[in-house]
Design a protein around this motif. Sequence first.
Motif, PDB file in Angstrom:
ATOM      1  N   ASN A  38       0.856  -1.196   0.000  1.00  0.00           N
ATOM      2  CA  ASN A  38       0.000   0.000   0.000  1.00  0.00           C
ATOM      3  C   ASN A  38       0.889   1.241   0.000  1.00  0.00           C
ATOM      4  O   ASN A  38       1.304   1.737   1.046  1.00  0.00           O
ATOM      5  N   VAL A  50      -5.928   2.892   1.732  1.00  0.00           N
ATOM      6  CA  VAL A  50      -5.271   1.731   2.341  1.00  0.00           C
ATOM      7  C   VAL A  50      -6.333   0.749   2.824  1.00  0.00           C
ATOM      8  O   VAL A  50      -6.236  -0.469   2.597  1.00  0.00           O
ATOM      9  N   ASN A  54       2.674  -1.575   4.366  1.00  0.00           N
ATOM     10  CA  ASN A  54       2.049  -0.257   4.283  1.00  0.00           C
ATOM     11  C   ASN A  54       3.117   0.826   4.348  1.00  0.00           C
ATOM     12  O   ASN A  54       4.045   0.731   5.159  1.00  0.00           O
ATOM     13  N   THR A  62      -1.758  -0.914  10.539  1.00  0.00           N
ATOM     14  CA  THR A  62      -0.771  -1.984  10.385  1.00  0.00           C
ATOM     15  C   THR A  62      -0.767  -2.897  11.601  1.00  0.00           C
ATOM     16  O   THR A  62      -0.780  -4.130  11.477  1.00  0.00           O
ATOM     17  N   CYS A  94       4.980  -2.042   8.340  1.00  0.00           N
ATOM     18  CA  CYS A  94       4.990  -0.754   7.640  1.00  0.00           C
ATOM     19  C   CYS A  94       6.389  -0.154   7.615  1.00  0.00           C
ATOM     20  O   CYS A  94       7.253  -0.507   8.423  1.00  0.00           O
TER      21      CYS A  94
END
Length: 254
Positions: free
Chosen positions: A85, A114, A135, A162, A178
């Motif tokens: 993402n 997201v 992410n 996340t 992330c």
Amino acid sequence: MFSLQNKRAVITGAGSGIGKAIALLFAQQGAEVHILELRDEAADETVREITAQAGKAKAYACNVAHQIAVVDAFASIGAFDILVNNAGIAHIGRADTTTEADFDRVMSINVKGVYNCLFAAIPQMKKQGRGVIINMTSISAHVGLNDRFAYSTAKGAVKAMTLSVAKDYLQDHIRCNCISPARVHTPFVDGFLENNYAGKEAEMFEKLSKSQPIGRMGMPVEIAALALYLASEEASFITGSDYLIDGGFVTLNG
């Protein structure tokens, strides 16, 4: 090490900058890359660069803020292994200078976008009994940055998302992490300097570069290398983690 052979990856916002660097590196490491991108021409250029190197890639015109479009794109893609993402927009402004329209626009892409991809991707990953989600957040999720109210709010939300996803889908063998970069030299930076500091681009570029203790901005390929590690089997013991890649910005700026 770090092979993505026989893997299929979905990457949002891969028409330029960090997303493009991730797409190129993943393809180089053997992944079949599927790009969700608002800008057709940019996505097609990334696909051309990948296929010119004998890689496999396909682009889908998609605004991640629109759930129906996202669900349809994922349905077209089918089974896949990795979701990155990355799609997002920046915004300059404080709480009292950010208009409602600008705030909603940032939230719709950087947060809802997201969520929409998670909503579409996780059922497929659960069905497979595995998956990797990465992410893209920011140092703004960790520290206060001047004039980044809406952007920081959004990135803080993505960091929290996340952790939630990592916790909720442990039993489904879905890993979620992330990445929090500091300033990275992308076309956005060049455009920002041109639009806001005409005639002083070099001076401001140096100033922004030196705001990282290491003395320079990051490069997209450096962020891509971290994403590759997190997507690979070598990172199979890692979930629910946030990785700073910031030239020491958060920990060394005192």
